[in-house]
Design an enzyme around this catalytic site. Structure first.
Site, short mmCIF file in Angstrom:
data_model
loop_
_atom_site.label_atom_id
_atom_site.label_comp_id
_atom_site.label_asym_id
_atom_site.label_seq_id
_atom_site.Cartn_x
_atom_site.Cartn_y
_atom_site.Cartn_z
CD GLU A 75 -9.64 -5.69 -11.06
OE1 GLU A 75 -10.25 -5.91 -10.06
OE2 GLU A 75 -10.13 -6.83 -11.88
CE LYS A 89 -2.37 1.60 -2.78
NZ LYS A 89 -3.64 1.48 -2.96
CE LYS A 139 -3.89 -2.34 0.32
NZ LYS A 139 -4.90 -2.29 -0.71
#
Ligand SMILES: Cc1cc2nc3c(=O)[nH]c(=O)nc-3n(C[C@H](O)[C@H](O)[C@H](O)COP(=O)(O)O)c2cc1C
Length: 218
Positions: free
Chosen positions: A165, A74, A14
């Site tokens: 995603e 990220k 994360k």
């Protein structure tokens, strides 16, 4: 190497340490996984856009705005970001291209074996293109298989990674001109090294119990 240990220790990163970079040598191994991943009938219906510089990661991060903004750091802090793309069409020309490529790679000991591979691939392609009408979904499955291969491989290589995603694929299609090239963006994988304070690194893994997911036939 214990594969279960790797499956358990790899995790969805994360927070990346923006100061750490994957060596070219290690990233070549990731590229090897992308290239050598299996696919149904060896159809390889994919393409990969790779960002490993601040400016190109910034371009990738155009897909992680608004509702997807939790994923932006990220993308920006990872060492390398891979955009997994799927072909928009499995054309007859492409099937021929695959066949000739296999021929060049020495897959066919005789003309009959080449003809057999051509027929089998056409059978499956037509099944999905003309009968089931799910060619796009079939091709995407191959892309996801590749994505899974890379995630496990990253764990084996001691790299941290997160599949993403949560990204606006339409924005990335436009940013990289993918539609014109016959591809559609599917998902990202960000790779690098975890930040020391990544909360997700120390959380226990949670998975459904064995008796819920396995049926061992007797
Ligand atoms: C296809 C796919 C898409 C995912 N998308 C995201 C995402 O957009 N952002 C994120 O932080 N994690 C994402 N994840 C990570 C999952 O939440 C994570 O893999 C899952 O909770 C299991 O945890 P683990 O990978 O740490 O074992 C995704 C995972 C997969 C397989």
């Amino acid at each position: 190497m214990n594969l279960i240990d790797i499956a358990k220790s790899r995790y969805a990163t994360k927070k990346f340490d923006a100061s750490k970079r994957i060596t070219d040598e290690l990233f070549e191994q990731i590229k090897g996984l992308l290239r050598f991943s299996p696919s149904s009938t060896n159809s390889q219906p994919w393409h990969f856009v790779i960002a490993d510089k601040p400016a190109t990661k910034k371009r990738m991060s155009k897909g992680t705005q608004g509702a997807y903004s939790a994923n932006e750091p990220k993308v920006l802090d990872a060492s390398h970001v891979i955009l997994f793309c799927v072909k928009t069409e499995m054309s007859d020309d492409y099937l021929l291209h695959l066949l000739e490529n296999e021929d060049k790679d020495g897959r066919f000991p005789n003309p009959e074996s080449k003809e057999m591979v051509k027929k089998v691939r056409a059978f499956y392609a037509d099944l999905h293109r003309k009968e089931l009408n799910d060619a796009q979904s079939w091709m995407e499955k191959q892309v996801y298989l590749n994505l899974g291969t890379v995630l496990l491989g990253a764990g084996v290589l001691g790299l941290d990674a997160v599949p993403i995603e949560g990204v606006d694929v339409d924005v990335l299609d436009a940013e990289f001109g993918l539609t014109d090239q016959g591809y559609r963006a599917v998902a990202l994988v960000a790779l690098g090294y975890r930040a020391e304070d990544d909360f997700n690194a120390t959380l226990p893994k949670s998975r459904l119990a064995e008796d819920e997911i396995f049926t061992v036939l007797k």
